[in-house]
Structure formats: C-alpha cells, structure tokens
Design a protein around this motif. Structure first.
Motif, mmCIF file in Angstrom:
data_model
loop_
_atom_site.group_PDB
_atom_site.id
_atom_site.type_symbol
_atom_site.label_atom_id
_atom_site.label_comp_id
_atom_site.label_asym_id
_atom_site.label_seq_id
_atom_site.Cartn_x
_atom_site.Cartn_y
_atom_site.Cartn_z
ATOM 1 N N SER A 254 0.847 -1.177 0.000
ATOM 2 C CA SER A 254 0.000 0.000 0.000
ATOM 3 C C SER A 254 0.891 1.239 0.000
ATOM 4 N N GLU A 255 0.542 2.166 -0.869
ATOM 5 C CA GLU A 255 1.315 3.401 -0.950
ATOM 6 C C GLU A 255 0.335 4.557 -0.852
ATOM 7 N N ILE A 256 0.546 5.457 0.073
ATOM 8 C CA ILE A 256 -0.346 6.594 0.232
ATOM 9 C C ILE A 256 0.271 7.776 -0.504
ATOM 10 N N ALA A 257 -0.502 8.335 -1.449
ATOM 11 C CA ALA A 257 -0.027 9.472 -2.229
ATOM 12 C C ALA A 257 0.015 10.709 -1.339
ATOM 13 N N GLN A 258 1.081 11.456 -1.452
ATOM 14 C CA GLN A 258 1.293 12.617 -0.610
ATOM 15 C C GLN A 258 0.816 13.884 -1.293
ATOM 16 N N ASP A 259 0.276 14.799 -0.503
ATOM 17 C CA ASP A 259 -0.136 16.105 -1.014
ATOM 18 C C ASP A 259 1.061 17.043 -1.044
ATOM 19 N N TYR A 260 1.147 17.830 -2.112
ATOM 20 C CA TYR A 260 2.203 18.834 -2.249
ATOM 21 C C TYR A 260 1.554 20.188 -2.488
ATOM 22 N N ALA A 261 2.156 21.228 -1.933
ATOM 23 C CA ALA A 261 1.607 22.581 -2.044
ATOM 24 C C ALA A 261 2.108 23.288 -3.294
ATOM 25 N N ALA A 262 1.208 24.030 -3.914
ATOM 26 C CA ALA A 262 1.554 24.894 -5.039
ATOM 27 C C ALA A 262 1.173 26.312 -4.635
ATOM 28 N N THR A 263 2.124 27.235 -4.739
ATOM 29 C CA THR A 263 1.870 28.631 -4.394
ATOM 30 C C THR A 263 2.258 29.524 -5.570
ATOM 31 N N LEU A 264 1.678 30.712 -5.602
ATOM 32 C CA LEU A 264 1.971 31.689 -6.650
ATOM 33 C C LEU A 264 2.886 32.758 -6.080
ATOM 34 N N SER A 265 3.943 33.095 -6.798
ATOM 35 C CA SER A 265 4.776 34.207 -6.350
ATOM 36 C C SER A 265 4.093 35.497 -6.784
ATOM 37 N N GLN A 266 4.427 36.589 -6.106
ATOM 38 C CA GLN A 266 3.836 37.871 -6.449
ATOM 39 C C GLN A 266 4.337 38.323 -7.805
ATOM 40 N N THR A 267 3.460 38.970 -8.553
ATOM 41 C CA THR A 267 3.830 39.443 -9.885
ATOM 42 C C THR A 267 3.581 40.936 -9.997
ATOM 43 N N GLN A 268 4.257 41.536 -10.954
ATOM 44 C CA GLN A 268 4.018 42.942 -11.291
ATOM 45 C C GLN A 268 3.561 42.988 -12.734
ATOM 46 N N ASN A 269 2.689 43.920 -13.057
ATOM 47 C CA ASN A 269 2.198 44.156 -14.414
ATOM 48 C C ASN A 269 1.252 43.078 -14.917
ATOM 49 N N GLY A 270 0.625 42.364 -13.996
ATOM 50 C CA GLY A 270 -0.347 41.345 -14.356
ATOM 51 C C GLY A 270 -0.786 40.567 -13.132
ATOM 52 N N THR A 271 -1.730 39.656 -13.327
ATOM 53 C CA THR A 271 -2.214 38.841 -12.212
ATOM 54 C C THR A 271 -2.154 37.360 -12.577
ATOM 55 N N THR A 272 -2.019 36.544 -11.550
ATOM 56 C CA THR A 272 -2.041 35.093 -11.717
ATOM 57 C C THR A 272 -2.968 34.504 -10.664
ATOM 58 N N SER A 273 -3.586 33.383 -11.004
ATOM 59 C CA SER A 273 -4.440 32.691 -10.043
ATOM 60 C C SER A 273 -4.568 31.234 -10.462
ATOM 61 N N PHE A 274 -4.857 30.378 -9.479
ATOM 62 C CA PHE A 274 -5.108 28.972 -9.760
ATOM 63 C C PHE A 274 -6.535 28.845 -10.269
ATOM 64 N N VAL A 275 -6.767 27.891 -11.154
ATOM 65 C CA VAL A 275 -8.113 27.613 -11.652
ATOM 66 C C VAL A 275 -8.467 26.194 -11.225
ATOM 67 N N THR A 276 -9.507 26.082 -10.397
ATOM 68 C CA THR A 276 -9.984 24.790 -9.934
ATOM 69 C C THR A 276 -11.485 24.731 -10.178
ATOM 70 N N ASP A 277 -11.916 23.778 -10.967
ATOM 71 C CA ASP A 277 -13.337 23.622 -11.304
ATOM 72 C C ASP A 277 -13.932 24.927 -11.839
ATOM 73 N N GLY A 278 -13.161 25.648 -12.637
ATOM 74 C CA GLY A 278 -13.638 26.888 -13.242
ATOM 75 C C GLY A 278 -13.546 28.109 -12.353
ATOM 76 N N ASN A 279 -13.170 27.940 -11.087
ATOM 77 C CA ASN A 279 -13.064 29.057 -10.152
ATOM 78 C C ASN A 279 -11.607 29.471 -9.997
ATOM 79 N N LYS A 280 -11.389 30.781 -9.888
ATOM 80 C CA LYS A 280 -10.029 31.302 -9.717
ATOM 81 C C LYS A 280 -9.774 31.621 -8.255
ATOM 82 N N THR A 281 -8.545 31.305 -7.805
ATOM 83 C CA THR A 281 -8.142 31.630 -6.437
ATOM 84 C C THR A 281 -6.645 31.913 -6.403
ATOM 85 N N LYS A 282 -6.250 32.795 -5.528
ATOM 86 C CA LYS A 282 -4.831 33.090 -5.330
ATOM 87 C C LYS A 282 -4.267 32.267 -4.167
#
Length: 183
Positions: free
Chosen positions: A38-66
C-alpha cells in the motif's frame, strides 16, 4: 486529500474493505491478502509568487483563487495568467523548494490550454509558480505609428496634388477667358 494507491503482486488477489469513520478524516483502505503493498499518495503545495504588471491565479473547477492549493504528483495544475494592458506574458516557471526550475514555457512542460490558461504536471515536491510580464515591444507601437504617419503623409500628398490641379484648372480657365476676351 490523500489518495491511496494499491499495488498487488502477480499471484495475489485483491480484496479490500472501505471503512469510513468520523474519527478518521480520510478513507482508510484495508488489504486482506499478503503480498499487497500500500502506498499513500502525498499532497504537495503549489503557491503563486507575487507578480508585477499582471495577475495570476489557480483555476480549480472553473473558479479562480490566489490561495495556495494542494495536489498529488501527476495532477494537472491550471494557472490563469492575465497581463495588464500594455504587457505580455514573458516567462512562466515552476520551481521546487530549492529554487530549481522544474517546468517552464521554454522547456514545454508548461503549456497553454484551450481556455487560454497554462497547465503543468504536479511533481513530487512543493512548488512555486512565478510569472513575469514584459512591456509590449516599442517596435510594434512604432510600426503602428509609422503606418498611421505614412497614411497621413499620403493623404497630405494627395490633398496637395488636388490643390495644385484645382489651381492649374482655375488658371487655365482664367487664361482661356482672358485670351478669348482679347480676340
């Protein structure tokens, strides 16, 4: 959320029982046959670095979040990238915790999808996504001005030609009338 991946040896058969309990936050899988790993899959974090001159966000199920998101290795992570007016997306890089670039637009591991967002495959480590923007090239703006300017010059040249023609016609008419009046 932890995902459970069960591997089985060639000879063994798999039978398992799912147990759900309020005391156990995730599903627990019990394997009854020997030889099953048995192998349990591990969760890993993804983060966004701050940007200038634009915006970034994660898209999950059509919803955007920072907010940082968690994924297991192999998940497709989708990022919306929106440059400010007058800027283009220059670089997108996915870096692991020691700052090593593990995916980018340049190496083809970050790709644009049909929605205009970018995706990459989550590695087996926490990551930071950094996006940089560059100003729209001045050459493009200059080319548009030159085109507009040359159209204006052409229009001015045509207007001057019309004026000269009108003057010539008026002079010719006047000269013809004068010549006719003298004879």
């Amino acid at each position: 959320m932890k995902k459970t991946i069960l591997k089985r040896s060639v000879a063994s058969t798999l039978s398992f029982l799912m147990a759900f309990s309020t005391a156990v936050p995730n599903s627990v899988v019990y394997a009854e046959e020997s030889g099953i790993e048995s192998e349990i899959a591990q969760d890993y974090a993804a983060t966004l670095s701050q940007t200038q001159n634009g915006t970034t966000s994660f898209v999950t199920d059509g919803n955007k979040t920072k907010d940082p998101t968690t994924h297991v290795q192999g998940d497709k992570v989708e990022v919306a990238v929106e440059p400010d007016e007058g800027f283009n997306t220059a670089k997108i890089e996915v870096k692991n915790t020691d700052g090593t670039v593990i995916a980018s637009l340049e190496d083809g591991k970050v790709t644009a999808n049909d929605k205009g967002n970018y995706t990459f495959e989550m590695p087996a480590s926490d990551v930071t996504i950094s996006v940089s923007f560059e100003a729209v090239k001045k050459e493009t703006a200059d080319a548009e001005t030159k085109t507009t300017g040359s159209e204006t010059k052409t229009e001015k040249r045509e207007a001057e030609e019309v004026k000269e023609e009108v003057k010539a016609n008026i002079f010719d008419e006047f000269f013809d009338k004068y010549k006719n009046s003298c004879t």
